[in-house]
Design a protein around this motif. Structure first.
Motif, PDB file in Angstrom:
ATOM      1  N   VAL A 106      82.887  63.924  59.352  1.00 29.90           N
ATOM      2  CA  VAL A 106      83.160  65.498  58.279  1.00 29.90           C
ATOM      3  C   VAL A 106      81.980  65.423  57.839  1.00 29.90           C
ATOM      4  O   VAL A 106      80.357  64.969  57.310  1.00 29.90           O
ATOM      5  CB  VAL A 106      83.333  64.854  57.202  1.00 29.90           C
ATOM      6  N   LEU A 107      80.626  66.820  57.500  1.00 32.58           N
ATOM      7  CA  LEU A 107      79.543  67.440  58.124  1.00 32.58           C
ATOM      8  C   LEU A 107      79.535  68.071  56.363  1.00 32.58           C
ATOM      9  O   LEU A 107      80.399  69.174  56.453  1.00 32.58           O
ATOM     10  CB  LEU A 107      79.227  68.023  59.000  1.00 32.58           C
ATOM     11  N   ALA A 108      78.661  68.355  55.313  1.00 29.87           N
ATOM     12  CA  ALA A 108      78.142  69.168  54.307  1.00 29.87           C
ATOM     13  C   ALA A 108      78.548  70.415  55.093  1.00 29.87           C
ATOM     14  O   ALA A 108      77.774  70.955  55.889  1.00 29.87           O
ATOM     15  CB  ALA A 108      76.891  68.512  54.507  1.00 29.87           C
ATOM     16  N   ASP A 156      88.549  59.073  55.375  1.00 36.15           N
ATOM     17  CA  ASP A 156      89.060  57.800  55.937  1.00 36.15           C
ATOM     18  C   ASP A 156      87.481  56.426  55.042  1.00 36.15           C
ATOM     19  O   ASP A 156      88.256  55.789  54.684  1.00 36.15           O
ATOM     20  CB  ASP A 156      89.213  57.543  57.346  1.00 36.15           C
ATOM     21  N   SER A 157      86.942  57.499  54.887  1.00 35.41           N
ATOM     22  CA  SER A 157      85.174  56.260  54.344  1.00 35.41           C
ATOM     23  C   SER A 157      84.218  57.816  53.959  1.00 35.41           C
ATOM     24  O   SER A 157      84.236  58.689  54.651  1.00 35.41           O
ATOM     25  CB  SER A 157      84.417  55.458  55.119  1.00 35.41           C
ATOM     26  N   GLN A 158      83.663  57.177  52.480  1.00 32.94           N
ATOM     27  CA  GLN A 158      82.312  58.515  52.698  1.00 32.94           C
ATOM     28  C   GLN A 158      81.401  57.401  52.673  1.00 32.94           C
ATOM     29  O   GLN A 158      81.138  56.294  53.303  1.00 32.94           O
ATOM     30  CB  GLN A 158      82.768  58.017  50.466  1.00 32.94           C
ATOM     31  N   VAL A 216      79.263  62.962  55.246  1.00 29.67           N
ATOM     32  CA  VAL A 216      79.469  62.665  54.104  1.00 29.67           C
ATOM     33  C   VAL A 216      80.461  62.007  54.144  1.00 29.67           C
ATOM     34  O   VAL A 216      80.996  61.162  52.666  1.00 29.67           O
ATOM     35  CB  VAL A 216      79.775  64.446  52.731  1.00 29.67           C
ATOM     36  N   GLY A 217      81.184  61.652  55.153  1.00 32.30           N
ATOM     37  CA  GLY A 217      81.862  61.305  55.617  1.00 32.30           C
ATOM     38  C   GLY A 217      82.861  60.708  57.083  1.00 32.30           C
ATOM     39  O   GLY A 217      82.612  61.560  57.585  1.00 32.30           O
ATOM     40  N   PHE A 218      84.216  60.515  56.785  1.00 24.36           N
ATOM     41  CA  PHE A 218      84.792  60.155  58.147  1.00 24.36           C
ATOM     42  C   PHE A 218      86.409  60.908  57.992  1.00 24.36           C
ATOM     43  O   PHE A 218      87.032  60.587  57.068  1.00 24.36           O
ATOM     44  CB  PHE A 218      84.787  59.015  58.827  1.00 24.36           C
ATOM     45  N   LEU A 261      90.767  66.758  57.771  1.00 17.04           N
ATOM     46  CA  LEU A 261      90.554  67.182  56.115  1.00 17.04           C
ATOM     47  C   LEU A 261      90.606  68.180  55.981  1.00 17.04           C
ATOM     48  O   LEU A 261      90.870  69.045  55.712  1.00 17.04           O
ATOM     49  CB  LEU A 261      88.629  67.490  56.999  1.00 17.04           C
ATOM     50  N   HIS A 262      91.025  67.804  53.734  1.00 10.27           N
ATOM     51  CA  HIS A 262      90.722  68.936  52.662  1.00 10.27           C
ATOM     52  C   HIS A 262      89.448  69.179  52.705  1.00 10.27           C
ATOM     53  O   HIS A 262      89.086  68.909  52.228  1.00 10.27           O
ATOM     54  CB  HIS A 262      92.455  69.103  51.724  1.00 10.27           C
ATOM     55  N   LEU A 263      89.196  70.707  52.891  1.00 10.85           N
ATOM     56  CA  LEU A 263      88.540  70.922  52.273  1.00 10.85           C
ATOM     57  C   LEU A 263      88.813  72.158  51.179  1.00 10.85           C
ATOM     58  O   LEU A 263      89.521  73.136  51.311  1.00 10.85           O
ATOM     59  CB  LEU A 263      87.957  72.463  53.730  1.00 10.85           C
ATOM     60  N   GLY A 264      88.207  71.951  49.761  1.00  8.47           N
ATOM     61  CA  GLY A 264      88.201  72.593  48.819  1.00  8.47           C
ATOM     62  C   GLY A 264      87.155  73.247  48.674  1.00  8.47           C
ATOM     63  O   GLY A 264      86.131  72.769  48.594  1.00  8.47           O
TER      64      GLY A 264
END
Length: 462
Positions: A207-209, A245-247, A261-263, A277-280
């Motif tokens: 998961v990317l910033a 799953d992890s940060q 930033v995580g996975f 991924l839930h992106l808000g």
């Protein structure tokens, strides 16, 4: 010059800012003309009117858009482009002007206010011959870009309006086609709504910033599971990454767009769903906003410029009857007018394979470049039946350019309405009333076709 302009706030805030802002370079130049006693001159009034017209009657373009054009220094001119910019998009404007001598060129971006009675809202202003700047609106709307050189200056210019998503896509190797649960979707039987988007991917996908910022919360919560919050100071917003799953970051860490930033996982209340991924996206004072427009890449591209830019600024004519002048540079643009054979038009700019052109009566639009020719060889010769005036424009009240005696031969290089566009033996070009001439010989033009001046030539591919 390069910069990013991020303007937020409601109409009331913008109205308040209008009362306290400094003059734009364009406004300051106009004030200087008044101080110098030139404000009341015809030239200065024409310059002011041209700038105003570019805002009230701009070209309607669709983003992305690009053109190369020519602004004549002989008369005050300005060009305006009006376009819709959606929330979540970043507009990048590139303007360059090439002139034979140093010149100030005023570049202004305005937001069109919701109330037509309100003035335009200045977003960006400069007087540099080369500008690159960006603007990210926090609400969609209409905008106008104006380009105007100072008095008695002009030259060739290029304008390029590009759009892209404000934020980077946050799941490595994935795109908008992997978003399967959108903002506002019903949750818990309609008891609540989805306050973000879900991007599905294999467990463990990075998961990317989505933007640069500071990590301000790394938590494990009941609903979001393992989450990361990143504060984006440029946009006054917070980006929320949930069900990880992890940060991979810690509180207080600075990240750049694209940093991990995580996975992807399915922690929290997503345990019964596939990994995603839930992106808000949350904005202070507004709460949750739909993040999809901010991460959806722009697929449209600017067509390659193929027109002959050496012809810009000069009079040309259409080859055939039935050529369509369009409201946009493409075969799907609305038809403004169908043109008669040999209608003269002044080429103002080029976009893709189309010229933006102005007719003798001031009507502007786009015409396929392949259907135009330079005004070089005459299409007919005529003899003046009685003493006549060659006019500067095809109207009765226009200025007299030259006077011709009866029997004078003129070369016809075009026609418009009830007038012929002619070149005299002395090389001057102007307009001659059709009724004042007698046909002597013709090459592809019959000036005695119909009373309204329409040619009988069959139509062409348009």
């Amino acid at each position: 010059m390069a910069g990013l302009v991020a303007v937020a706030g409601c109409e009331e805030v913008e109205q308040l800012r209008d009362h306290f802002r400094d003059l734009t370079p364009h406004e300051a130049y106009q004030a200087q003309l008044n101080v110098a006693g030139l404000g009341g001159s015809a030239l200065a009034r024409d310059w002011e009117a041209a700038g105003r017209l570019a805002l009230t009657e701009p070209l309607a373009v669709t983003l992305p858009y690009a053109e190369e054009g020519y602004i004549s220094p002989d008369a005050p001119e300005a060009t305006g482009y009006r376009f819709h910019l959606e929330r979540g998009r970043r507009l990048t404007v590139e303007v360059s002007v090439r002139s034979g001598e140093p010149a100030r060129v005023f570049v202004d971006l305005f937001r069109v206010p919701a109330d037509p009675a309100d003035p335009m809202r200045p977003i960006f202003s400069s007087e540099s011959p080369v500008d690159v700047f960006s603007h990210e609106p926090w609400r969609g709307g209409e905008f106008v870009l104006r380009l105007q050189p100072e008095l008695l200056r002009g030259g060739s210019y290029s304008v390029r309006l590009q759009i892209q998503a404000q934020l980077a896509f946050p799941v490595e190797g994935h795109g908008p086609e992997h978003v399967h649960s959108r903002f506002g979707a019903a949750r818990d039987g309609g008891a609540r709504s989805h306050r973000g988007v879900d991007i599905f991917a294999r467990r463990g996908t990075p998961v990317l910033a989505a933007s640069a910022g500071r990590v301000n919360r790394v938590r494990d919560t009941r609903i979001g599971g393992k989450v990361v919050w990143v504060r984006d100071p440029l946009r006054n917003a917070s980006v929320y990454y949930a069900h990880l799953d992890s940060q991979y970051v810690r509180d207080g860490q600075e990240v750049q767009a694209g940093d991990t930033v995580g996975f992807v996982g399915n922690t929290g209340n997503a345990r019964t769903t596939p990994p995603h991924l839930h992106l808000g996206l949350y904005r202070r004072g507004e709460g949750a906003v739909d993040p999809f427009p901010y991460i959806d890449p722009v697929r449209a591209t600017v067509p390659e410029l193929t027109v002959d830019t050496e012809r810009l600024g000069a009079w040309n004519r259409v080859r055939n009857g039935g050529v369509r002048l369009r409201a946009a540079p493409g075969p799907r643009g609305d038809v403004v007018r169908e043109l008669d054979r040999h209608t003269p038009l002044r080429l103002l700019a080029g976009s893709g394979s189309f010229f933006r052109a102005r007719l003798p009566d001031g009507t502007t639009g786009y015409v396929a470049a392949r259907l135009t020719d330079p005004v070089v060889d005459p299409v007919a010769r005529e003899t003046v039946a009685a003493a006549s005036a060659v006019l500067t424009a095809p109207t009765e009240d226009s200025a007299v350019l030259a006077r011709l005696d009866a029997g004078t031969e003129v070369r016809v290089i075009g026609r418009f309405g009830g007038y012929l566009y002619v070149r005299t033996a002395g090389g001057r070009t102007g307009w001659l009333g059709l009724e004042t001439t007698v046909a002597e010989s013709a090459s592809g033009l019959n000036p005695r076709t119909t009373s309204d001046g329409r040619a009988s030539q069959p139509g062409a591919s348009r």
